[in-house]
Design a protein around this motif. Structure first.
Motif, PDB file in Angstrom:
ATOM      1  N   TYR A  12      18.834  21.272  32.333  1.00  0.00           N
ATOM      2  CA  TYR A  12      20.209  21.742  32.560  1.00  0.00           C
ATOM      3  C   TYR A  12      20.183  23.232  32.894  1.00  0.00           C
ATOM      4  O   TYR A  12      19.167  23.907  32.758  1.00  0.00           O
ATOM      5  N   PHE A  13      21.324  23.730  33.303  1.00  0.00           N
ATOM      6  CA  PHE A  13      21.513  25.161  33.553  1.00  0.00           C
ATOM      7  C   PHE A  13      21.520  25.914  32.219  1.00  0.00           C
ATOM      8  O   PHE A  13      21.730  25.306  31.160  1.00  0.00           O
ATOM      9  N   ARG A  18      27.889  20.828  29.780  1.00  0.00           N
ATOM     10  CA  ARG A  18      27.782  19.397  29.474  1.00  0.00           C
ATOM     11  C   ARG A  18      26.554  19.051  28.648  1.00  0.00           C
ATOM     12  O   ARG A  18      26.301  17.874  28.383  1.00  0.00           O
ATOM     13  N   TRP A  43      18.434  25.963  41.618  1.00  0.00           N
ATOM     14  CA  TRP A  43      19.318  24.840  41.972  1.00  0.00           C
ATOM     15  C   TRP A  43      19.772  24.928  43.423  1.00  0.00           C
ATOM     16  O   TRP A  43      19.831  23.940  44.152  1.00  0.00           O
ATOM     17  N   GLN A  56      23.734  16.002  40.388  1.00  0.00           N
ATOM     18  CA  GLN A  56      24.198  16.957  39.373  1.00  0.00           C
ATOM     19  C   GLN A  56      23.314  16.926  38.137  1.00  0.00           C
ATOM     20  O   GLN A  56      22.617  15.940  37.862  1.00  0.00           O
ATOM     21  N   LEU A  57      23.401  18.004  37.351  1.00  0.00           N
ATOM     22  CA  LEU A  57      22.768  18.087  36.043  1.00  0.00           C
ATOM     23  C   LEU A  57      23.865  17.884  34.990  1.00  0.00           C
ATOM     24  O   LEU A  57      25.030  18.103  35.287  1.00  0.00           O
ATOM     25  N   PRO A  58      23.518  17.492  33.748  1.00  0.00           N
ATOM     26  CA  PRO A  58      22.182  17.423  33.161  1.00  0.00           C
ATOM     27  C   PRO A  58      21.409  16.149  33.515  1.00  0.00           C
ATOM     28  O   PRO A  58      21.972  15.159  33.976  1.00  0.00           O
ATOM     29  N   GLN A  69      24.508  11.563  33.936  1.00  0.00           N
ATOM     30  CA  GLN A  69      25.841  11.318  33.347  1.00  0.00           C
ATOM     31  C   GLN A  69      25.795  11.567  31.834  1.00  0.00           C
ATOM     32  O   GLN A  69      25.247  10.768  31.060  1.00  0.00           O
ATOM     33  N   SER A  70      26.412  12.683  31.438  1.00  0.00           N
ATOM     34  CA  SER A  70      26.302  13.131  30.049  1.00  0.00           C
ATOM     35  C   SER A  70      26.877  12.120  29.045  1.00  0.00           C
ATOM     36  O   SER A  70      26.370  11.990  27.928  1.00  0.00           O
ATOM     37  N   ASN A  71      27.921  11.380  29.438  1.00  0.00           N
ATOM     38  CA  ASN A  71      28.477  10.422  28.473  1.00  0.00           C
ATOM     39  C   ASN A  71      27.590   9.190  28.298  1.00  0.00           C
ATOM     40  O   ASN A  71      27.553   8.604  27.215  1.00  0.00           O
ATOM     41  N   ARG A 105      37.968  17.196  28.602  1.00  0.00           N
ATOM     42  CA  ARG A 105      36.877  17.977  29.218  1.00  0.00           C
ATOM     43  C   ARG A 105      37.020  18.031  30.742  1.00  0.00           C
ATOM     44  O   ARG A 105      36.832  19.076  31.356  1.00  0.00           O
ATOM     45  N   TYR A 108      39.602  20.469  31.625  1.00  0.00           N
ATOM     46  CA  TYR A 108      39.099  21.814  31.334  1.00  0.00           C
ATOM     47  C   TYR A 108      38.185  22.293  32.482  1.00  0.00           C
ATOM     48  O   TYR A 108      38.323  23.423  32.969  1.00  0.00           O
ATOM     49  N   VAL A 109      37.280  21.444  32.897  1.00  0.00           N
ATOM     50  CA  VAL A 109      36.330  21.826  33.950  1.00  0.00           C
ATOM     51  C   VAL A 109      37.078  22.131  35.248  1.00  0.00           C
ATOM     52  O   VAL A 109      36.787  23.116  35.938  1.00  0.00           O
ATOM     53  N   TYR A 113      36.902  25.865  36.915  1.00  0.00           N
ATOM     54  CA  TYR A 113      36.224  26.060  38.197  1.00  0.00           C
ATOM     55  C   TYR A 113      37.172  26.120  39.397  1.00  0.00           C
ATOM     56  O   TYR A 113      36.728  26.346  40.508  1.00  0.00           O
ATOM     57  N   THR A 164      35.073  24.663  22.317  1.00  0.00           N
ATOM     58  CA  THR A 164      35.292  25.277  23.639  1.00  0.00           C
ATOM     59  C   THR A 164      36.710  25.829  23.755  1.00  0.00           C
ATOM     60  O   THR A 164      36.920  26.947  24.253  1.00  0.00           O
ATOM     61  N   ASN A 207      30.351  28.266  30.568  1.00  0.00           N
ATOM     62  CA  ASN A 207      30.482  27.871  31.976  1.00  0.00           C
ATOM     63  C   ASN A 207      29.633  28.749  32.880  1.00  0.00           C
ATOM     64  O   ASN A 207      29.188  29.824  32.485  1.00  0.00           O
TER      65      ASN A 207
HETATM   66  N1  GTB Z   1      29.895  13.412  35.245  1.00  0.00           N
HETATM   67  C1  GTB Z   1      28.741  14.289  35.190  1.00  0.00           C
HETATM   68  C2  GTB Z   1      28.187  14.327  33.771  1.00  0.00           C
HETATM   69  O1  GTB Z   1      28.954  14.093  32.824  1.00  0.00           O
HETATM   70  O2  GTB Z   1      26.970  14.541  33.589  1.00  0.00           O
HETATM   71  C3  GTB Z   1      29.164  15.680  35.664  1.00  0.00           C
HETATM   72  C4  GTB Z   1      27.979  16.602  35.783  1.00  0.00           C
HETATM   73  C5  GTB Z   1      28.364  17.953  36.326  1.00  0.00           C
HETATM   74  O3  GTB Z   1      29.556  18.261  36.555  1.00  0.00           O
HETATM   75  N2  GTB Z   1      27.353  18.779  36.533  1.00  0.00           N
HETATM   76  C6  GTB Z   1      27.568  20.114  37.053  1.00  0.00           C
HETATM   77  C7  GTB Z   1      26.597  20.354  38.202  1.00  0.00           C
HETATM   78  O4  GTB Z   1      25.513  19.811  38.235  1.00  0.00           O
HETATM   79  C8  GTB Z   1      27.231  21.150  35.978  1.00  0.00           C
HETATM   80  S1  GTB Z   1      28.195  20.944  34.530  1.00  0.00           S
HETATM   81  N3  GTB Z   1      27.013  21.219  39.141  1.00  0.00           N
HETATM   82  C9  GTB Z   1      26.168  21.599  40.246  1.00  0.00           C
HETATM   83  C10 GTB Z   1      26.467  20.857  41.499  1.00  0.00           C
HETATM   84  O5  GTB Z   1      27.356  19.953  41.517  1.00  0.00           O
HETATM   85  O6  GTB Z   1      25.802  21.139  42.515  1.00  0.00           O
HETATM   86  C11 GTB Z   1      29.583  22.032  34.742  1.00  0.00           C
HETATM   87  C12 GTB Z   1      30.317  22.101  33.431  1.00  0.00           C
HETATM   88  C13 GTB Z   1      30.434  23.289  32.754  1.00  0.00           C
HETATM   89  C14 GTB Z   1      31.102  23.329  31.532  1.00  0.00           C
HETATM   90  C15 GTB Z   1      31.619  22.163  31.000  1.00  0.00           C
HETATM   91  N4  GTB Z   1      32.297  22.213  29.757  1.00  0.00           N
HETATM   92  O7  GTB Z   1      32.419  23.298  29.150  1.00  0.00           O
HETATM   93  O8  GTB Z   1      32.728  21.183  29.249  1.00  0.00           O
HETATM   94  C16 GTB Z   1      31.476  20.963  31.663  1.00  0.00           C
HETATM   95  C17 GTB Z   1      30.836  20.937  32.896  1.00  0.00           C
END
Ligand code: GTB
Length: 212
Positions: A12-13, A18, A43, A56-58, A69-71, A105, A108-109, A113, A164, A207
């Protein structure tokens, strides 16, 4: 946290984002895992993104199993570590609670963003309505957990999203005594307390854009 024999890896970042619910859950369950930190520069080269199932990550690895998919990751850990209720009905209710936390969440995201500075006050009004629903659920809980008599992955999800929002507006739980109590109890669990006091938590932004 990141010993050689760790069965799990989170890629992850350098953010809470997430990955934070996963980290809270793993800490509380006494699990070890390895972190692979991906810088935004790395990235943006695009190679890793192209290799991710949904771009996307994670990424969560459990041996040969690779999850996006974090969930889905939370549900996997829920099944493995006894955090998914004691029968199918409880499991369904835990899914429902986690989905409701995910609704918060997701909003919030989007706010953070896309429209943080202009949208924040309107967002907080809607948040209060959503939090009032969780307040009522916890008011009816005999155990202080969202479902049943044991902690579930949905409790960790709700806890993370409440932390958060306390950063965004420290008074956001003032009219919700049950949610406040929930946060206090979760924060006092010894392994969670140690994690929340650690650099691994305090030094990471929530974030990727400096908003919180
Ligand atoms: N549905 C996917 C999951 O749940 O894993 C969503 C994953 C996602 O949004 N990843 C973003 C990513 O990879 C980073 S998480 N972005 C780069 C790209 O798309 O190129 C962003 C984020 C920050 C903070 C929160 N938060 O505080 O809840 C949630 C998500």
């Amino acid at each position: 946290m990141s010993l050689g024999l760790a069965p799990y890896t989170i890629t992850y970042f350098p953010l809470r984002g997430r990955a934070n619910t996963l980290r809270i859950l793993l800490n509380d369950q006494g699990q070890e895992w390895k972190e692979i930190v991906v810088t935004f520069d790395e990235w943006h080269k695009g190679v890793l993104k192209a290799s991710c199932a949904f771009g996307q990550l994670p990424i969560f690895q459990d041996g040969d199993l690779v999850l996006y998919q974090s969930n889905a990751m939370l549900r996997h850990l829920g099944r493995k570590h006894g955090l998914y209720g004691k029968n199918d009905s409880e499991a369904a209710l835990i899914d429902m609670m986690n989905d409701a936390a995910e609704d918060i969440r997701g909003r919030y995201v989007t706010l953070v963003y896309s429209n943080f500075d202009d949208g924040k006050e309107e967002y907080l009004k809607d948040l209060m309505i959503r939090l009032s629903k969780f307040e009522a659920i916890l008011a009816n809980s005999k155990t202080g957990f969202l479902v049943g008599d044991k902690i579930s992955f949905a409790d960790y999800s709700l806890f993370d999203i409440l932390l958060t929002h306390l950063v965004m507006r420290s008074s956001c739980l003032d009219s919700f005594p049950n949610l406040k109590g929930f946060v206090e109890r979760m924060s006092a669990r010894p392994k969670i307390k140690a994690y929340l006091e650690s650099d691994a938590y305090t030094k990471l932004p929530i974030n990727g854009n400096g908003k919180q």
